[in-house]
Design a protein around this motif. Structure first.
Motif, PDB file in Angstrom:
ATOM      1  N   VAL A 143     -15.021  -7.880  -4.025  1.00 50.88           N
ATOM      2  CA  VAL A 143     -14.329  -7.738  -2.747  1.00 50.88           C
ATOM      3  C   VAL A 143     -14.682  -6.386  -2.145  1.00 50.88           C
ATOM      4  CG1 VAL A 143     -12.403  -9.278  -3.266  1.00 50.88           C
ATOM      5  CG2 VAL A 143     -12.256  -6.890  -3.903  1.00 50.88           C
ATOM      6  N   PHE A 144     -14.716  -6.364  -0.827  1.00 55.72           N
ATOM      7  CA  PHE A 144     -14.934  -5.137  -0.068  1.00 55.72           C
ATOM      8  C   PHE A 144     -13.549  -4.659   0.351  1.00 55.72           C
ATOM      9  CE2 PHE A 144     -16.026  -2.923   3.941  1.00 55.72           C
ATOM     10  CZ  PHE A 144     -16.956  -2.031   3.447  1.00 55.72           C
ATOM     11  N   ALA A 145     -12.951  -3.773  -0.466  1.00 51.75           N
ATOM     12  CA  ALA A 145     -11.551  -3.353  -0.280  1.00 51.75           C
ATOM     13  C   ALA A 145     -11.480  -2.173   0.680  1.00 51.75           C
ATOM     14  CB  ALA A 145     -10.930  -3.019  -1.625  1.00 51.75           C
ATOM     15  N   TRP A 146     -11.717  -2.425   1.942  1.00 51.04           N
ATOM     16  CA  TRP A 146     -11.751  -1.351   2.933  1.00 51.04           C
ATOM     17  C   TRP A 146     -10.372  -0.745   3.154  1.00 51.04           C
ATOM     18  CZ3 TRP A 146      -8.985  -1.712   7.448  1.00 51.04           C
ATOM     19  CH2 TRP A 146      -8.541  -2.979   7.824  1.00 51.04           C
ATOM     20  N   GLY A 147      -9.312  -1.491   2.959  1.00 47.40           N
ATOM     21  CA  GLY A 147      -7.955  -0.967   3.136  1.00 47.40           C
ATOM     22  C   GLY A 147      -7.619   0.097   2.109  1.00 47.40           C
ATOM     23  N   SER A 148      -8.041  -0.126   0.873  1.00 46.10           N
ATOM     24  CA  SER A 148      -7.816   0.881  -0.171  1.00 46.10           C
ATOM     25  C   SER A 148      -8.578   2.154   0.157  1.00 46.10           C
ATOM     26  CB  SER A 148      -8.270   0.352  -1.532  1.00 46.10           C
ATOM     27  OG  SER A 148      -7.487  -0.735  -1.928  1.00 46.10           O
ATOM     28  N   PHE A 149      -9.798   1.984   0.687  1.00 47.47           N
ATOM     29  CA  PHE A 149     -10.588   3.153   1.063  1.00 47.47           C
ATOM     30  C   PHE A 149      -9.909   3.935   2.183  1.00 47.47           C
ATOM     31  CE2 PHE A 149     -13.727   5.210   3.773  1.00 47.47           C
ATOM     32  CZ  PHE A 149     -14.277   6.087   2.860  1.00 47.47           C
ATOM     33  N   VAL A 150      -9.349   3.241   3.159  1.00 50.28           N
ATOM     34  CA  VAL A 150      -8.648   3.928   4.258  1.00 50.28           C
ATOM     35  C   VAL A 150      -7.479   4.725   3.702  1.00 50.28           C
ATOM     36  CG1 VAL A 150      -7.219   3.563   6.310  1.00 50.28           C
ATOM     37  CG2 VAL A 150      -9.384   2.340   6.064  1.00 50.28           C
ATOM     38  N   THR A 151      -6.738   4.138   2.774  1.00 48.55           N
ATOM     39  CA  THR A 151      -5.606   4.833   2.177  1.00 48.55           C
ATOM     40  C   THR A 151      -6.055   6.073   1.411  1.00 48.55           C
ATOM     41  OG1 THR A 151      -4.415   2.738   1.987  1.00 48.55           O
ATOM     42  CG2 THR A 151      -3.620   4.559   0.643  1.00 48.55           C
ATOM     43  N   VAL A 152      -7.127   5.947   0.631  1.00 48.79           N
ATOM     44  CA  VAL A 152      -7.637   7.091  -0.125  1.00 48.79           C
ATOM     45  C   VAL A 152      -8.172   8.162   0.823  1.00 48.79           C
ATOM     46  CG1 VAL A 152      -9.439   7.811  -1.755  1.00 48.79           C
ATOM     47  CG2 VAL A 152      -8.089   5.776  -2.218  1.00 48.79           C
ATOM     48  N   ALA A 153      -8.823   7.750   1.910  1.00 51.41           N
ATOM     49  CA  ALA A 153      -9.345   8.720   2.878  1.00 51.41           C
ATOM     50  C   ALA A 153      -8.204   9.487   3.543  1.00 51.41           C
ATOM     51  CB  ALA A 153     -10.194   8.011   3.933  1.00 51.41           C
ATOM     52  N   VAL A 154      -7.124   8.797   3.873  1.00 47.86           N
ATOM     53  CA  VAL A 154      -5.955   9.479   4.450  1.00 47.86           C
ATOM     54  C   VAL A 154      -5.360  10.430   3.425  1.00 47.86           C
ATOM     55  CG1 VAL A 154      -3.622   9.129   5.356  1.00 47.86           C
ATOM     56  CG2 VAL A 154      -5.491   7.686   6.155  1.00 47.86           C
ATOM     57  N   ASN A 155      -5.289  10.009   2.151  1.00 47.70           N
ATOM     58  CA  ASN A 155      -4.824  10.903   1.078  1.00 47.70           C
ATOM     59  C   ASN A 155      -5.651  12.183   1.056  1.00 47.70           C
ATOM     60  OD1 ASN A 155      -2.882   9.182   0.133  1.00 47.70           O
ATOM     61  ND2 ASN A 155      -3.933   8.649  -1.747  1.00 47.70           N
ATOM     62  N   PHE A 156      -6.970  12.023   1.106  1.00 48.88           N
ATOM     63  CA  PHE A 156      -7.855  13.178   1.060  1.00 48.88           C
ATOM     64  C   PHE A 156      -7.626  14.099   2.254  1.00 48.88           C
ATOM     65  CE2 PHE A 156     -11.758  15.176   2.560  1.00 48.88           C
ATOM     66  CZ  PHE A 156     -12.000  16.028   1.502  1.00 48.88           C
ATOM     67  N   ILE A 169       2.017  13.448  -5.696  1.00 53.91           N
ATOM     68  CA  ILE A 169       2.933  13.644  -4.574  1.00 53.91           C
ATOM     69  C   ILE A 169       2.267  13.226  -3.271  1.00 53.91           C
ATOM     70  CG2 ILE A 169       4.122  15.407  -3.205  1.00 53.91           C
ATOM     71  CD1 ILE A 169       4.606  16.917  -5.845  1.00 53.91           C
ATOM     72  N   VAL A 170       1.003  13.605  -3.103  1.00 56.61           N
ATOM     73  CA  VAL A 170       0.286  13.229  -1.879  1.00 56.61           C
ATOM     74  C   VAL A 170       0.081  11.718  -1.819  1.00 56.61           C
ATOM     75  CG1 VAL A 170      -1.891  13.474  -0.629  1.00 56.61           C
ATOM     76  CG2 VAL A 170      -0.784  15.473  -1.593  1.00 56.61           C
ATOM     77  N   ASP A 171      -0.230  11.085  -2.959  1.00 57.09           N
ATOM     78  CA  ASP A 171      -0.357   9.628  -2.977  1.00 57.09           C
ATOM     79  C   ASP A 171       0.935   8.962  -2.520  1.00 57.09           C
ATOM     80  OD1 ASP A 171      -2.967   9.652  -3.843  1.00 57.09           O
ATOM     81  OD2 ASP A 171      -2.469   9.335  -5.965  1.00 57.09           O
ATOM     82  N   SER A 172       2.043   9.459  -3.007  1.00 62.14           N
ATOM     83  CA  SER A 172       3.333   8.906  -2.601  1.00 62.14           C
ATOM     84  C   SER A 172       3.598   9.171  -1.127  1.00 62.14           C
ATOM     85  CB  SER A 172       4.456   9.501  -3.444  1.00 62.14           C
ATOM     86  OG  SER A 172       5.706   9.028  -2.989  1.00 62.14           O
ATOM     87  N   LEU A 173       3.280  10.367  -0.669  1.00 56.36           N
ATOM     88  CA  LEU A 173       3.465  10.703   0.747  1.00 56.36           C
ATOM     89  C   LEU A 173       2.685   9.749   1.635  1.00 56.36           C
ATOM     90  CD1 LEU A 173       4.460  12.771   2.954  1.00 56.36           C
ATOM     91  CD2 LEU A 173       2.275  13.916   2.602  1.00 56.36           C
ATOM     92  N   VAL A 174       1.431   9.524   1.276  1.00 56.71           N
ATOM     93  CA  VAL A 174       0.594   8.640   2.094  1.00 56.71           C
ATOM     94  C   VAL A 174       1.047   7.188   1.963  1.00 56.71           C
ATOM     95  CG1 VAL A 174      -1.742   7.738   2.385  1.00 56.71           C
ATOM     96  CG2 VAL A 174      -1.373  10.176   2.085  1.00 56.71           C
TER      97      VAL A 174
END
Length: 144
Positions: free
Chosen positions: A82-95, A32-37
């Motif tokens: 690849v240095f996927a910094w965008g995915s990390f930002v998304t996961v950090a916001v999820n957290f 649910i949080v993944d979808s919210l973010v």
């Protein structure tokens, strides 16, 4: 045989079952949080910042094979680091969102516990009249 018996006692204890339920609910809550973010928060942030899609932001760290599309999925499938910094930002916001929601839940639970602890115990209801009469009769029969 004794080991099997001990394992059965361990597995059916309330704490183990509670933990299993917590893990299952936590996994569902994480979705649910993944979808919210991903579906609500990040598009709003992207709109404010300038129509950025953080999940597709990356830096290529080596040569790209010819014919490989410049998308994160295609580069990962081709084995390009690849240095996927965008995915990390998304996961950090999820957290951060998940941690904040859990903080609010724990805060509310603690508030309810304090209220419950501070409420005085209810006085027992007086016994019915027939019980009082029966006690009087009992006590009068005991007297010499």
């Amino acid at each position: 045989m004794k080991l099997l018996h001990e394992f059965r006692e361990f597995a059916v204890k309330g704490n183990v079952v509670d933990l299993a339920v917590g893990v299952i609910i936590g996994a569902a809550f994480a979705k649910i949080v993944d979808s919210l973010v991903g579906d609500l928060v990040m598009p709003l942030v992207s709109r404010i910042v300038g129509k950025l899609d953080f999940s597709s932001k990356f830096i290529v760290l080596s040569d790209i094979p010819p014919g490989t599309a410049m998308t994160l999925d295609a580069l990962k499938k081709a084995g390009v680091p690849v240095f996927a910094w965008g995915s990390f930002v998304t996961v950090a916001v999820n957290f951060l969102i998940l941690a904040f929601i859990i903080f609010l839940m724990v805060k509310q639970i603690n508030r309810l516990r304090r209220q419950h602890a501070n409420t005085p115990a209810a006085e027992p209801a007086p016994p019915p009249e027939d019980v009082l009469l029966l006690r009087e009769i009992r006590d009068s029969l005991r007297r010499p």
